[in-house]
Design a protein around this motif. Structure first.
Motif, PDB file in Angstrom:
ATOM      1  N   ASP A 175      -0.428  -1.624  -2.106  1.00  0.00           N
ATOM      2  CA  ASP A 175      -1.103  -0.366  -2.433  1.00  0.00           C
ATOM      3  C   ASP A 175      -0.109   0.649  -2.987  1.00  0.00           C
ATOM      4  O   ASP A 175      -0.364   1.323  -3.989  1.00  0.00           O
ATOM      5  CB  ASP A 175      -1.782   0.184  -1.182  1.00  0.00           C
ATOM      6  CG  ASP A 175      -2.666   1.383  -1.480  1.00  0.00           C
ATOM      7  OD1 ASP A 175      -3.218   1.444  -2.590  1.00  0.00           O
ATOM      8  OD2 ASP A 175      -2.800   2.252  -0.605  1.00  0.00           O
ATOM      9  N   VAL A 176       1.047   0.752  -2.343  1.00  0.00           N
ATOM     10  CA  VAL A 176       2.072   1.696  -2.791  1.00  0.00           C
ATOM     11  C   VAL A 176       2.563   1.335  -4.188  1.00  0.00           C
ATOM     12  O   VAL A 176       2.682   2.196  -5.066  1.00  0.00           O
ATOM     13  CB  VAL A 176       3.254   1.725  -1.795  1.00  0.00           C
ATOM     14  CG1 VAL A 176       4.438   2.493  -2.379  1.00  0.00           C
ATOM     15  CG2 VAL A 176       2.826   2.361  -0.481  1.00  0.00           C
ATOM     16  N   TYR A 186      -1.216   3.633   8.421  1.00  0.00           N
ATOM     17  CA  TYR A 186      -0.015   3.139   9.086  1.00  0.00           C
ATOM     18  C   TYR A 186      -0.262   1.694   9.508  1.00  0.00           C
ATOM     19  O   TYR A 186      -1.162   1.421  10.301  1.00  0.00           O
ATOM     20  CB  TYR A 186       0.307   3.991  10.312  1.00  0.00           C
ATOM     21  CG  TYR A 186       1.624   3.632  10.949  1.00  0.00           C
ATOM     22  CD1 TYR A 186       2.811   4.173  10.464  1.00  0.00           C
ATOM     23  CD2 TYR A 186       1.688   2.744  12.015  1.00  0.00           C
ATOM     24  CE1 TYR A 186       4.027   3.845  11.036  1.00  0.00           C
ATOM     25  CE2 TYR A 186       2.906   2.408  12.592  1.00  0.00           C
ATOM     26  CZ  TYR A 186       4.068   2.961  12.095  1.00  0.00           C
ATOM     27  OH  TYR A 186       5.274   2.625  12.659  1.00  0.00           O
ATOM     28  N   SER A 235      -3.060   8.311   8.992  1.00  0.00           N
ATOM     29  CA  SER A 235      -1.855   7.583   8.595  1.00  0.00           C
ATOM     30  C   SER A 235      -0.610   8.442   8.729  1.00  0.00           C
ATOM     31  O   SER A 235       0.494   7.938   8.926  1.00  0.00           O
ATOM     32  CB  SER A 235      -1.975   7.090   7.147  1.00  0.00           C
ATOM     33  OG  SER A 235      -1.919   8.170   6.239  1.00  0.00           O
ATOM     34  N   PHE A 241       6.647   5.735   0.972  1.00  0.00           N
ATOM     35  CA  PHE A 241       5.708   4.868   1.677  1.00  0.00           C
ATOM     36  C   PHE A 241       4.700   5.696   2.467  1.00  0.00           C
ATOM     37  O   PHE A 241       3.493   5.455   2.410  1.00  0.00           O
ATOM     38  CB  PHE A 241       6.468   3.925   2.604  1.00  0.00           C
ATOM     39  CG  PHE A 241       5.589   2.926   3.303  1.00  0.00           C
ATOM     40  CD1 PHE A 241       5.230   1.747   2.670  1.00  0.00           C
ATOM     41  CD2 PHE A 241       5.116   3.164   4.580  1.00  0.00           C
ATOM     42  CE1 PHE A 241       4.406   0.821   3.304  1.00  0.00           C
ATOM     43  CE2 PHE A 241       4.296   2.249   5.222  1.00  0.00           C
ATOM     44  CZ  PHE A 241       3.938   1.074   4.581  1.00  0.00           C
ATOM     45  N   LYS A 242       5.193   6.691   3.189  1.00  0.00           N
ATOM     46  CA  LYS A 242       4.311   7.530   4.006  1.00  0.00           C
ATOM     47  C   LYS A 242       3.278   8.251   3.144  1.00  0.00           C
ATOM     48  O   LYS A 242       2.100   8.345   3.506  1.00  0.00           O
ATOM     49  CB  LYS A 242       5.136   8.553   4.781  1.00  0.00           C
ATOM     50  CG  LYS A 242       4.300   9.474   5.654  1.00  0.00           C
ATOM     51  CD  LYS A 242       5.136  10.526   6.347  1.00  0.00           C
ATOM     52  CE  LYS A 242       5.674  11.550   5.375  1.00  0.00           C
ATOM     53  NZ  LYS A 242       6.224  12.745   6.059  1.00  0.00           N
ATOM     54  N   ALA A 259       0.842  -4.536   6.673  1.00  0.00           N
ATOM     55  CA  ALA A 259       2.088  -4.105   6.036  1.00  0.00           C
ATOM     56  C   ALA A 259       2.160  -4.608   4.596  1.00  0.00           C
ATOM     57  O   ALA A 259       2.554  -3.875   3.684  1.00  0.00           O
ATOM     58  CB  ALA A 259       3.289  -4.605   6.833  1.00  0.00           C
ATOM     59  N   CYS A 286       0.878   5.130   1.276  1.00  0.00           N
ATOM     60  CA  CYS A 286       0.343   3.908   1.886  1.00  0.00           C
ATOM     61  C   CYS A 286      -1.115   4.041   2.309  1.00  0.00           C
ATOM     62  O   CYS A 286      -1.839   3.046   2.362  1.00  0.00           O
ATOM     63  CB  CYS A 286       1.197   3.471   3.070  1.00  0.00           C
ATOM     64  SG  CYS A 286       1.065   4.539   4.512  1.00  0.00           S
ATOM     65  N   ALA A 318      -0.286  -2.659   2.518  1.00  0.00           N
ATOM     66  CA  ALA A 318       0.232  -1.309   2.276  1.00  0.00           C
ATOM     67  C   ALA A 318       1.270  -1.316   1.166  1.00  0.00           C
ATOM     68  O   ALA A 318       1.279  -0.434   0.300  1.00  0.00           O
ATOM     69  CB  ALA A 318       0.834  -0.741   3.558  1.00  0.00           C
ATOM     70  N   MET A 319       2.152  -2.312   1.164  1.00  0.00           N
ATOM     71  CA  MET A 319       3.173  -2.395   0.121  1.00  0.00           C
ATOM     72  C   MET A 319       2.530  -2.604  -1.250  1.00  0.00           C
ATOM     73  O   MET A 319       2.953  -2.018  -2.248  1.00  0.00           O
ATOM     74  CB  MET A 319       4.148  -3.529   0.423  1.00  0.00           C
ATOM     75  CG  MET A 319       5.170  -3.202   1.499  1.00  0.00           C
ATOM     76  SD  MET A 319       6.228  -1.793   1.077  1.00  0.00           S
ATOM     77  CE  MET A 319       6.962  -2.350  -0.459  1.00  0.00           C
TER      78      MET A 319
END
Length: 199
Positions: free
Chosen positions: A167-168, A154, A118, A147-148, A161, A151, A164-165
């Motif tokens: 999860d963050v 990638y 990622s 985010f990096k 996406a 997350c 990922a949001m």
């Protein structure tokens, strides 16, 4: 991850070790411990803020230190219980890309363990970020950096996406829910140009 230090995102880079040590002295009961070199340290202890106390434990390195991954490995094996094989697919990520720290030749930067698969795709995004200003001495965590770091992968499409949001947002700690929501909205905003390219 601790999001706030008195309603501000935490610092991820300083223009020199002096400013890192000065910050550490001011924020609470913090210790600085040398790792495998004088160019890599563990900064840890209780951060005191208006919302209470937070445990802080991060590795900081001279941005030019080439053995930074060894410093991270030493830290996680000693203090987090990981074995070396478990770290094979983990990168020691400079939360602030060294490319944006060029105006600070003696910069110190915070490391964060992230999955290798990622971390590396973010290189193109990071190169486009503005460089720090030479006259300043602190760089705080930005939405893209957050985010990096959190997350875990990638995103390659809009579904990923959104996952990922979510999860963050589930990993962020804060003394104030409003500040969390504000930061997450900024993450979504800053990442939107890249998300728009996904299908």
């Amino acid at each position: 991850m601790m999001l706030e230090e008195d309603n501000n995102p935490p610092p991820v880079a300083f223009s020199s070790y002096y400013y890192l040590s000065q910050w550490a002295q001011k924020i609470g009961d913090i210790k600085i411990e040398k790792l495998n070199s004088s160019r890599a340290v563990r900064v840890y202890g209780w951060v005191k803020s208006s919302g209470g106390s937070w445990w802080y434990d991060q590795v900081w390195v001279d941005k030019n230190y080439s053995s930074y991954r060894s410093a991270m490995l030493r830290h996680v094996m000693l203090h987090d219980g990981f074995t070396r094989p478990a770290m094979n697919d983990i990168d020691a990520d400079h939360l602030a890309a060294r490319s944006i720290l060029e105006p600070w030749p003696k910069a110190w930067v915070c490391l964060f363990p992230v999955p290798r698969f990622s971390n590396r795709p973010f290189g193109g995004i990071e190169k486009a970020l503005p460089k720090v200003r030479a006259r300043e001495n602190m760089l705080r965590l930005s939405p893209i950096m957050l985010f990096k770091a959190l997350c875990g992968f990638y995103p390659r499409n809009l579904l990923e996406a959104n996952i990922a949001m979510q999860d963050v947002s589930g990993q962020v700690l804060s003394a104030s829910g409003n500040e969390v929501e504000k930061m997450l909205r900024m993450v979504a905003s800053d990442m939107s140009p890249y998300f728009k390219k996904l299908k």
